[in-house]
Write an enzyme that holds these catalytic residues in place. Structure first.
Site, PDB file in Angstrom:
ATOM      1  N   HIS A  13     -26.943  26.169 -54.446  1.00  0.00           N
ATOM      2  CA  HIS A  13     -27.773  25.076 -53.925  1.00  0.00           C
ATOM      3  C   HIS A  13     -28.217  24.131 -55.036  1.00  0.00           C
ATOM      4  CE1 HIS A  13     -31.423  26.759 -55.692  1.00  0.00           C
ATOM      5  NE2 HIS A  13     -31.004  27.939 -55.271  1.00  0.00           N
ATOM      6  N   GLU A  90     -30.866  34.578 -50.955  1.00  0.00           N
ATOM      7  CA  GLU A  90     -31.110  35.056 -52.309  1.00  0.00           C
ATOM      8  C   GLU A  90     -31.701  36.463 -52.292  1.00  0.00           C
ATOM      9  OE1 GLU A  90     -30.316  35.320 -55.185  1.00  0.00           O
ATOM     10  OE2 GLU A  90     -31.042  33.543 -56.253  1.00  0.00           O
TER      11      GLU A  90
END
Length: 231
Positions: A13, A90
């Site tokens: 990201h 994550e």
């Protein structure tokens, strides 16, 4: 494009404010910076000619927003939106989220294993010192609320996501997965590249892995942490 397996394009990201401040982020919902938006757009331009059979993103906003920037740039009849998948979120750092390495020593419970933060060395150095899985287990051990994921918990959900790709796609398919830095380090560790696991990935970087389309097939790292290649 190789026809040896499923081509999986993993993209980290764009930059967030916690990335900028060098704080552990995990599951925390932190906005993209202006640079972070540009990271996603730049990755999209580099991948604009790739036809993606499918597109996935972590269900955390920084990942699916980045995925949308990428898909908005696509000119190859790829999906208009990414499918959100929690398996690709994550690692959860629990009580360490929002902290720097130095702050962990001060803010964690008094019985913390202080060897984890001796000298306040950086994240990559701690991975070199303990191994990726060993460090994840230390986050769990040292979390006063026992919220953090340990290696087994994290690797189990990651494997579930990778198995989904193997089961649903065929040789020659291109699959986009927009995800996170520590998850990418875990992939490197999993596929026998501990040196890569100790190194930070750039925001918006593309890494291409080839998956054999069978259960427990080989995985080849073809490209890692790239911010230049135009496909």
């Amino acid at each position: 494009m190789t026809q040896k397996g499923i081509n999986v394009f993993f993209v980290r990201h764009g930059q967030t404010y916690f990335n900028l401040m060098n704080r552990f982020q995990g599951w925390s919902d932190i906005d993209l910076t202006e640079k972070g938006i540009a990271d996603g757009q730049a990755a999209g331009k580099r991948l604009s000619k790739v036809h993606f059979t499918a597109a996935y993103a972590s269900d955390l906003p920084r990942a699916y927003k980045t995925a949308q920037f990428i898909l908005d740039e696509n000119e190859a009849a790829s999906p208009a939106k990414a499918t959100l998948n929690r398996d690709f979120r994550e690692i959860f750092f629990g009580s360490a989220e929002g902290l720097t390495i130095k702050q962990i020593a001060e803010d964690f419970d008094h019985d913390i294993d202080t060897s984890m933060v001796d000298g306040a060395i950086d994240y990559g150095d701690t991975i070199k010192k303990y191994g990726f899985d060993g460090l994840m287990d230390l986050f769990k051990k040292n979390d006063p609320l026992s919220l953090a994921e340990n290696a087994d918990e994290f690797n189990s959900r990651l494997q579930h996501g990778l198995n989904m790709i193997r089961q649903n796609y065929e040789i020659g398919d291109n699959v986009l997965v927009v995800t996170h830095g520590s998850l990418m380090r875990a992939l490197a560790n999993k596929y026998k590249s501990p040196e890569l696991a100790s190194k930070s990935l750039s925001n918006g970087a593309v890494s291409k892995l080839t998956f054999e389309a069978k259960k427990d097939g080989d995985v080849t790292i073809d490209l890692w942490n790239d911010t230049e290649k135009v496909w």
